[in-house]
Design a protein around this motif. Structure first.
Motif, mmCIF file in Angstrom:
data_model
loop_
_atom_site.group_PDB
_atom_site.id
_atom_site.type_symbol
_atom_site.label_atom_id
_atom_site.label_comp_id
_atom_site.label_asym_id
_atom_site.label_seq_id
_atom_site.Cartn_x
_atom_site.Cartn_y
_atom_site.Cartn_z
ATOM 1 N N TYR A 145 15.999 0.800 53.975
ATOM 2 C CA TYR A 145 16.916 0.411 55.038
ATOM 3 C C TYR A 145 18.125 -0.326 54.470
ATOM 4 C CZ TYR A 145 18.665 -1.888 59.247
ATOM 5 O OH TYR A 145 19.476 -2.334 60.261
ATOM 6 N N TRP A 146 17.863 -1.226 53.520
ATOM 7 C CA TRP A 146 18.927 -2.085 53.028
ATOM 8 C C TRP A 146 19.778 -1.451 51.932
ATOM 9 C CZ3 TRP A 146 20.839 -6.056 55.388
ATOM 10 C CH2 TRP A 146 20.052 -6.774 56.285
ATOM 11 N N ILE A 147 19.185 -0.602 51.093
ATOM 12 C CA ILE A 147 19.953 -0.026 49.978
ATOM 13 C C ILE A 147 21.196 0.729 50.455
ATOM 14 C CG2 ILE A 147 19.876 1.845 48.279
ATOM 15 C CD1 ILE A 147 17.321 0.742 47.226
ATOM 16 N N PRO A 148 21.106 1.616 51.473
ATOM 17 C CA PRO A 148 22.329 2.296 51.919
ATOM 18 C C PRO A 148 23.393 1.326 52.421
ATOM 19 C CG PRO A 148 20.387 3.412 52.768
ATOM 20 C CD PRO A 148 19.918 2.118 52.195
ATOM 21 N N ILE A 149 22.970 0.253 53.112
ATOM 22 C CA ILE A 149 23.937 -0.703 53.642
ATOM 23 C C ILE A 149 24.625 -1.449 52.501
ATOM 24 C CG2 ILE A 149 24.171 -2.821 55.006
ATOM 25 C CD1 ILE A 149 21.854 -1.818 56.734
ATOM 26 N N VAL A 150 23.819 -1.978 51.576
ATOM 27 C CA VAL A 150 24.377 -2.730 50.455
ATOM 28 C C VAL A 150 25.269 -1.828 49.605
ATOM 29 C CG1 VAL A 150 23.810 -3.984 48.332
ATOM 30 C CG2 VAL A 150 22.485 -4.383 50.421
ATOM 31 N N PHE A 151 24.797 -0.608 49.353
ATOM 32 C CA PHE A 151 25.589 0.307 48.523
ATOM 33 C C PHE A 151 26.911 0.671 49.203
ATOM 34 C CE2 PHE A 151 26.629 4.561 46.812
ATOM 35 C CZ PHE A 151 26.785 4.189 45.484
ATOM 36 N N LEU B 91 28.637 -1.212 51.230
ATOM 37 C CA LEU B 91 29.528 -2.357 51.067
ATOM 38 C C LEU B 91 30.097 -2.425 49.654
ATOM 39 C CD1 LEU B 91 27.475 -5.065 53.017
ATOM 40 C CD2 LEU B 91 29.489 -3.809 53.805
ATOM 41 N N LEU B 92 29.266 -2.117 48.657
ATOM 42 C CA LEU B 92 29.753 -2.116 47.269
ATOM 43 C C LEU B 92 30.795 -1.024 47.049
ATOM 44 C CD1 LEU B 92 26.431 -2.715 45.282
ATOM 45 C CD2 LEU B 92 28.331 -4.310 45.588
ATOM 46 N N VAL B 93 30.579 0.132 47.641
ATOM 47 C CA VAL B 93 31.552 1.225 47.509
ATOM 48 C C VAL B 93 32.890 0.819 48.108
ATOM 49 C CG1 VAL B 93 32.132 3.542 48.331
ATOM 50 C CG2 VAL B 93 29.864 3.089 47.389
ATOM 51 N N ILE B 94 32.833 0.184 49.299
ATOM 52 C CA ILE B 94 34.073 -0.273 49.929
ATOM 53 C C ILE B 94 34.777 -1.282 49.035
ATOM 54 C CG2 ILE B 94 35.005 -1.585 51.884
ATOM 55 C CD1 ILE B 94 32.767 -0.359 53.592
ATOM 56 N N ALA B 95 34.009 -2.214 48.464
ATOM 57 C CA ALA B 95 34.599 -3.219 47.578
ATOM 58 C C ALA B 95 35.224 -2.568 46.349
ATOM 59 C CB ALA B 95 33.531 -4.232 47.166
ATOM 60 N N CYS B 96 34.569 -1.567 45.789
ATOM 61 C CA CYS B 96 35.105 -0.869 44.612
ATOM 62 C C CYS B 96 36.404 -0.136 44.954
ATOM 63 C CB CYS B 96 34.082 0.119 44.070
ATOM 64 S SG CYS B 96 32.666 -0.660 43.261
ATOM 65 N N LEU C 99 30.414 10.549 41.927
ATOM 66 C CA LEU C 99 29.346 11.109 41.101
ATOM 67 C C LEU C 99 28.182 10.123 40.998
ATOM 68 C CD1 LEU C 99 28.399 13.408 39.224
ATOM 69 C CD2 LEU C 99 29.510 12.190 37.325
ATOM 70 N N LEU C 100 28.506 8.831 40.905
ATOM 71 C CA LEU C 100 27.454 7.820 40.865
ATOM 72 C C LEU C 100 26.634 7.855 42.155
ATOM 73 C CD1 LEU C 100 26.080 5.387 39.543
ATOM 74 C CD2 LEU C 100 27.853 3.933 40.550
ATOM 75 N N MET C 101 27.278 8.072 43.284
ATOM 76 C CA MET C 101 26.564 8.202 44.555
ATOM 77 C C MET C 101 25.591 9.379 44.505
ATOM 78 S SD MET C 101 29.668 7.463 47.267
ATOM 79 C CE MET C 101 28.648 7.859 48.675
ATOM 80 N N TYR C 102 26.022 10.484 43.873
ATOM 81 C CA TYR C 102 25.141 11.653 43.718
ATOM 82 C C TYR C 102 23.913 11.302 42.877
ATOM 83 C CZ TYR C 102 23.460 15.661 41.014
ATOM 84 O OH TYR C 102 22.663 16.567 40.366
ATOM 85 N N VAL C 103 24.130 10.576 41.762
ATOM 86 C CA VAL C 103 23.021 10.207 40.887
ATOM 87 C C VAL C 103 22.046 9.295 41.625
ATOM 88 C CG1 VAL C 103 22.385 8.983 38.773
ATOM 89 C CG2 VAL C 103 24.377 10.504 38.793
#
Length: 489
Positions: free
Chosen positions: A195-201, A203-208, A274-278
């Motif tokens: 549940y939390w990994i997609p949310i945290v990820f 947010l990290l993608v937006i920050a990047c 690509l990192l999202m794919y991995v």
């Protein structure tokens, strides 16, 4: 730098985090968790004991003289993670009443709750079988069965007493109610990390993306949207025979790497995709590893004095998510002379929803009222169909009074009970020993000529110390669930 855009994105991210946190807190508040437990919404729920009692003293001044209510809201007992409340005492035209309520502090993962209802498969049954007893200081029953009783809503229950008995309450009375059902519960497999990994990820993608945008080397119209496009392109996949191929990143390398403005940050946006794919490939393994049942854990507030040994057995199975049909591989317990439970050890096996076998070793600590658990999984367990169920062993302890059996000889400081032959019915021909059968009529002697016996075997002996496993004196073999040999004469 576009500080206004950066500030807006930062505020947006913070707002999302605050909203998600608020929703999680609201979703996991105690009352919401309790409702999901009793409705078995994401939880397994098992009945452990019925007829759980509560006792309290009712002061005469609490009973109103005129029609009305005296709201007390007194906690008269704390049992099994619940507060039992003397909510109010009221007066009606021709009778007066006492009302109790139960407020449960439900924990999210596992625990125990009290209820007035018999909870089945998403059903709630009011049995009406609860019993009120009201006595004076000399333990004389003041009412017999001359009272009315009712339930509802939720976990409220009341007793109604005719005014003609009012004078018997002048010095206060002792009230005993024994109508609660005790349940153990366990949260079913629910991926918290999933549940939390997609949310945290996210947010990290937006920050990047914000950082990449701020590192642009020259002005470019619509750069923010372009970075998002390259991110999505880099993470685009094509499924072939069930395998996902990073087609989007290959397309980017072939057609989008011509010289153009801000090429370094655009490359990084595609690489982020690509990192999202991995992560799609490895995150299920990570989640399953960290989000599975811990190998070692501890259950707290488990009282053998309140539950009995059979109740401990069923409560642990319920809170561990095994259920009452889990098979018993091993079981032993030690009592002191005064009947105090000193230790309990057992080993249960159950088949989980994936078809694997879940093994649970439990060690009860009497002083801390805790149970230490160890777990493991196996792909097969050939003896599983032959194991006696947890429910059946607990029922046999009660109906046959197995834990009241004694070793031979006189009194002993300690008594140990051990289920032999790995919890499987065995064929026994141990001559020149103390062999006894146990059935619904009691205990009887089994002579050597009646051997062999096919049954479950409980060996009872007297250790010198609790820690002494090697020496156990005056052993007696007690056979129950007999299917062949050793018949009562």
């Amino acid at each position: 730098m576009n500080w206004k855009l950066t500030w807006k994105i930062t505020v947006g991210v913070l707002a999302v985090v605050i909203v998600i946190t608020a929703l999680q807190l609201y979703h996991n508040r105690s009352s919401a968790v309790y409702n999901r437990i009793i409705n078995q919404d994401g939880y397994s729920l098992s009945l452990v004991k019925e007829g759980i009692p509560v006792d309290f003293f009712l002061k005469p001044e609490w009973i109103p003289e005129e029609v009305g209510e005296n709201k007390l809201n007194l906690v008269i007992a704390e049992k099994f993670g619940s507060d039992i409340i003397l909510e109010k005492v009221g007066k009606r035209d021709s009778d007066f009443y006492i009302q109790l309520d139960v407020r449960t502090h439900a924990r999210r993962e596992s625990g125990q709750i009290l209820s007035l209802s018999r909870i089945g498969d998403h059903t709630f049954t009011y049995t009406g079988g609860f019993k009120w007893t009201i006595t004076d200081a000399d333990h004389n029953d003041l009412l017999g069965d001359q009272y009315g009783a009712g339930q509802g809503p939720n976990n409220k229950t009341s007793v109604f007493i005719d005014d003609k008995y009012r004078e018997k309450f002048a010095d206060g009375v002792n009230v005993h109610f024994s109508g609660f059902y005790l349940y153990g519960y366990h949260q079913k497999d629910e991926s918290k990390l999933g549940y939390w990994i997609p949310i945290v990820f996210s947010l990290l993608v937006i920050a990047c993306l914000v950082l990449l945008y701020r590192k642009r080397s020259e002005p470019e119209t619509g750069l923010g949207w372009k970075l998002i496009g390259y991110l999505l392109l880099g993470g685009f996949t094509f499924a072939l025979n069930g395998n996902k191929l990073p087609l989007g990143f290959v397309v980017y390398l072939l057609f989008f790497r011509k010289p153009r403005p801000n090429i370094p940050i655009k490359d990084k946006a595609a690489l982020l995709g690509l990192l999202m794919y991995v992560l799609q490939l490895v995150s299920p393994t990570i989640i399953n590893h960290f989000d599975s049942e811990p190998r070692h854990s501890t259950l707290r507030h488990i009282s053998a004095e309140q539950l009995g040994v059979d109740g401990v057995l069923k409560m642990v199975a319920a809170q561990a998510g095994l259920g009452s049909q889990a098979g018993v591989n091993n079981f032993d317990t030690t009592f002191s002379t005064d009947g105090e439970v000193k230790e309990i050890h057992f080993y249960l096996t159950d088949m989980d929803h994936t078809g694997h076998y879940s093994h649970l070793w439990a060690d009860y600590n009497a002083s801390g009222q805790t149970v230490s658990l160890r777990r493991s999984l196996t792909d097969s367990w050939l003896q599983f169909p032959q194991l006696m169920s947890t429910d059946h062993l607990a029922e046999q302890m009660q109906s046959l009074k197995l834990l009241e059996l004694m070793p031979s000889g006189g009194e002993h400081r300690y008594t140990r009970f051990e289920l032999m032959h790995d919890g499987i019915q065995g064929n026994y021909a141990m001559k020149d020993q103390n062999n006894y059968g146990v059935d619904g009529k009691g205990v009887y002697k089994i002579e050597d000529g009646q051997l062999p016996v096919t049954a479950h075997l409980l060996q009872v002996c007297a250790p010198q110390t609790i820690e002494d496993w090697a020496t156990c004196e005056d052993p007696v073999n007690y056979y129950f669930n007999i299917v062949e040999g050793g018949a009562r004469k």
